[in-house]
Scaffold this active site. Structure first.
Site, PDB file in Angstrom:
ATOM      1  N   ASP A  12      47.522  13.161  -0.369  1.00  0.00           N
ATOM      2  CA  ASP A  12      48.599  13.414   0.595  1.00  0.00           C
ATOM      3  C   ASP A  12      49.851  13.747  -0.213  1.00  0.00           C
ATOM      4  O   ASP A  12      50.199  13.054  -1.161  1.00  0.00           O
ATOM      5  CB  ASP A  12      48.845  12.161   1.461  1.00  0.00           C
ATOM      6  CG  ASP A  12      49.837  12.429   2.589  1.00  0.00           C
ATOM      7  OD1 ASP A  12      49.421  12.423   3.759  1.00  0.00           O
ATOM      8  OD2 ASP A  12      51.029  12.645   2.303  1.00  0.00           O
ATOM      9  N   ASP A 110      49.498  18.617   4.851  1.00  0.00           N
ATOM     10  CA  ASP A 110      49.715  18.083   3.489  1.00  0.00           C
ATOM     11  C   ASP A 110      48.675  17.057   3.067  1.00  0.00           C
ATOM     12  O   ASP A 110      48.918  16.275   2.165  1.00  0.00           O
ATOM     13  CB  ASP A 110      51.130  17.518   3.352  1.00  0.00           C
ATOM     14  CG  ASP A 110      51.263  16.091   3.865  1.00  0.00           C
ATOM     15  OD1 ASP A 110      50.543  15.732   4.816  1.00  0.00           O
ATOM     16  OD2 ASP A 110      52.081  15.352   3.302  1.00  0.00           O
ATOM     17  N   GLU A 111      47.509  17.100   3.711  1.00  0.00           N
ATOM     18  CA  GLU A 111      46.548  16.023   3.495  1.00  0.00           C
ATOM     19  C   GLU A 111      45.119  16.552   3.498  1.00  0.00           C
ATOM     20  O   GLU A 111      44.760  17.360   4.343  1.00  0.00           O
ATOM     21  CB  GLU A 111      46.684  15.092   4.691  1.00  0.00           C
ATOM     22  CG  GLU A 111      46.627  13.652   4.428  1.00  0.00           C
ATOM     23  CD  GLU A 111      47.116  12.914   5.657  1.00  0.00           C
ATOM     24  OE1 GLU A 111      46.407  12.030   6.121  1.00  0.00           O
ATOM     25  OE2 GLU A 111      48.217  13.254   6.169  1.00  0.00           O
TER      26      GLU A 111
HETATM   27  P1  TTP Z   1      53.553  13.041   6.188  1.00  0.00           P
HETATM   28  O1  TTP Z   1      52.483  13.212   5.151  1.00  0.00           O
HETATM   29  O2  TTP Z   1      53.326  12.010   7.230  1.00  0.00           O
HETATM   30  O3  TTP Z   1      54.927  12.639   5.489  1.00  0.00           O
HETATM   31  P2  TTP Z   1      55.614  13.239   4.197  1.00  0.00           P
HETATM   32  O4  TTP Z   1      54.683  14.082   3.400  1.00  0.00           O
HETATM   33  O5  TTP Z   1      56.896  13.876   4.584  1.00  0.00           O
HETATM   34  O6  TTP Z   1      55.977  11.902   3.392  1.00  0.00           O
HETATM   35  P3  TTP Z   1      54.992  10.912   2.620  1.00  0.00           P
HETATM   36  O7  TTP Z   1      55.442  10.936   1.193  1.00  0.00           O
HETATM   37  O8  TTP Z   1      55.213   9.587   3.244  1.00  0.00           O
HETATM   38  O9  TTP Z   1      53.600  11.408   2.814  1.00  0.00           O
HETATM   39  O10 TTP Z   1      53.837  14.410   6.923  1.00  0.00           O
HETATM   40  C1  TTP Z   1      53.712  15.673   6.310  1.00  0.00           C
HETATM   41  C2  TTP Z   1      54.755  16.629   6.852  1.00  0.00           C
HETATM   42  O11 TTP Z   1      54.635  16.743   8.261  1.00  0.00           O
HETATM   43  C3  TTP Z   1      56.178  16.192   6.593  1.00  0.00           C
HETATM   44  O12 TTP Z   1      56.642  16.564   5.302  1.00  0.00           O
HETATM   45  C4  TTP Z   1      56.918  16.881   7.701  1.00  0.00           C
HETATM   46  C5  TTP Z   1      55.926  16.934   8.849  1.00  0.00           C
HETATM   47  N1  TTP Z   1      56.259  15.872   9.816  1.00  0.00           N
HETATM   48  C6  TTP Z   1      57.041  16.194  10.925  1.00  0.00           C
HETATM   49  O13 TTP Z   1      57.396  17.359  11.122  1.00  0.00           O
HETATM   50  N2  TTP Z   1      57.376  15.200  11.796  1.00  0.00           N
HETATM   51  C7  TTP Z   1      57.013  13.889  11.617  1.00  0.00           C
HETATM   52  O14 TTP Z   1      57.368  13.011  12.414  1.00  0.00           O
HETATM   53  C8  TTP Z   1      56.205  13.566  10.461  1.00  0.00           C
HETATM   54  C9  TTP Z   1      55.767  12.143  10.207  1.00  0.00           C
HETATM   55  C10 TTP Z   1      55.858  14.595   9.599  1.00  0.00           C
HETATM   56 MG    MG Z   2      52.746  13.426   3.024  1.00  0.00          MG
HETATM   57 MG    MG Z   3      50.380  13.635   5.549  1.00  0.00          MG
END
Ligand code: TTP
Ligand code: MG
Ligand code: MG
Length: 353
Positions: A12, A110-111
């Site tokens: 991720d 992103d995963e």
């Molecule tokens: P995530 O992988 O949940 O979060 P992240 O990559 O920003 O942070 P982390 O380091 O904790 O993994 O989400 C991936 C992307 O999805 C994030 O960069 C932006 C988008 N997103 C939104 O648009 N709205 C939201 O509420 C969330 C949680 C994510």
């Molecule tokens: Mg992330």
């Molecule tokens: Mg994610």
């Protein structure tokens, strides 16, 4: 390691959208940065989509109103969402992940999770470290990797290893790892299910592991059985290679750099034909088209478009491709162009759309 044991690798990206912005604006690094749905002119409307860890330290988080984020940090660096760019970066990340050659499921932008088969822990960790290093240096993006004996456990260990980490959870440590965690930490268990489990006096995963499996099955059906097994260290989750997040594209470099739209259109036409042949061969509908122009100074411009419905029309692909690329051509000489379809849906077993 048991004979039937497999290892899974979950990746991720860290603060993904904001990290994409840091990668192309390095001057923003080390300062609080948020990406959100607000425009730069009107920051009172809209929410934060994500933010870097400097901003998180100040209490800013995803889904927070942008106005609130600015209250917490008046000097916050703010970028409006540029999903076309993040989608393109995501594609590069996923290409790097898939290039490892294992069965891969893209879970979100992103995963992703990979089935590593019956590989040794040491080998899996080395692979994780190499992949992480490649994404760090080639794409200038931080990410976190989790490795474990089940698909869900790999994700859980990834979550607790953030940011910029690499965690390995071995079979013998799974039950101890799960024991005191809330049931909502298990994949698939949301607030509603947690409420219903509470009626059975189950709040932790350890308690779930000791619950009566028949009562769980009566209450939740086959999901009850799955959550019981999951709580007991048995994760039967499979990696499913997915179609929707895949894309099919072709790009080509010109023999001689050009500013001529006719030449570009001619190239796109040939590329669209090749893309269509591949789309047909694999049997997909598509919903999105993107085009790319790479210039002589090696900068790139990208445009994406999503249709309301799935299509399998080459002429729709080409006409929207040409329309999108036209404004990108003329000023700077173009080295390379590309066209790609995404949001694919397999035709097999589906009604026409
Ligand atoms: P995530 O992988 O949940 O979060 P992240 O990559 O920003 O942070 P982390 O380091 O904790 O993994 O989400 C991936 C992307 O999805 C994030 O960069 C932006 C988008 N997103 C939104 O648009 N709205 C939201 O509420 C969330 C949680 C994510
Ligand atoms: Mg992330
Ligand atoms: Mg994610």
């Amino acid at each position: 390691m048991g004979a039937e044991m497999r290892l899974f690798l979950h990746i991720d990206m860290d603060y993904f959208y904001a990290a994409c912005e840091e990668a192309r604006h390095p001057e923003l690094k080390g300062k609080p940065l948020a990406v959100g749905t607000s425009t730069v002119e009107n920051k009172l409307k809209g929410v934060v989509q994500t933010c870097n860890y400097e901003a998180r330290k100040l209490g800013i988080h995803s889904a927070m109103p942008t106005a609130m984020a600015f209250k917490l940090c008046p000097t916050l660096n703010y970028m409006p969402d540029d999903w076309e760019h993040y989608l393109e970066v995501s594609r590069r990340v996923m290409d790097a992940v898939k290039a490892e050659g294992f069965k891969t499921e893209v879970i979100s932008v992103d995963e992703a999770v990979m089935d590593l088969g019956d590989i040794e822990y040491g080998k899996a960790e080395e692979l994780g470290r190499l992949l992480k290093g490649r994404i760090n240096t080639e794409l200038k993006l931080p990410c976190t990797i989790g490795i474990s004996v089940g698909k869900s456990y790999a994700k859980m260990v990834c979550d607790i290893s953030k940011p910029n980490g690499l965690g390995v959870l071995k079979e013998e440590d799974v039950k101890g790892f799960l024991k005191d965690k809330e049931v909502t930490k298990l994949l698939g268990i949301g607030e509603k299910t947690a409420e219903r489990l509470k009626e059975m006096k189950v709040t932790t995963i350890g308690e779930l592991a000791k619950a009566n499996p028949l009562s769980l099955e009566n209450k939740f059906g086959s999901f009850g059985k799955d959550m019981y097994l999951l709580a007991n260290g048995i994760d039967n989750g499979k990696v499913v290679e997915n179609a929707e997040t895949l894309s099919i594209g072709r790009e080509r470099t010109f023999d001689k750099e050009t500013k001529d739209m006719d030449e570009v259109a001619h190239m796109l036409k040939a590329l669209a034909k090749e893309v269509m042949a591949e789309v047909n061969k694999q049997g997909y509908w598509f919903k999105g088209v993107s085009v790319k122009a790479r210039y002589s100074d090696f900068t790139e411009k990208l445009k994406n478009r999503k249709f309301a419905n799935y299509t399998d029309s080459e002429s729709i692909m080409l006409s929207s491709g040409i329309e999108m690329i036209r404004p990108l051509i003329g000023e700077k000489a173009v080295r390379k162009v590309g066209i790609r379809v995404y949001e694919l849906n397999p035709k097999k077993g589906q009604k026409s759309l």
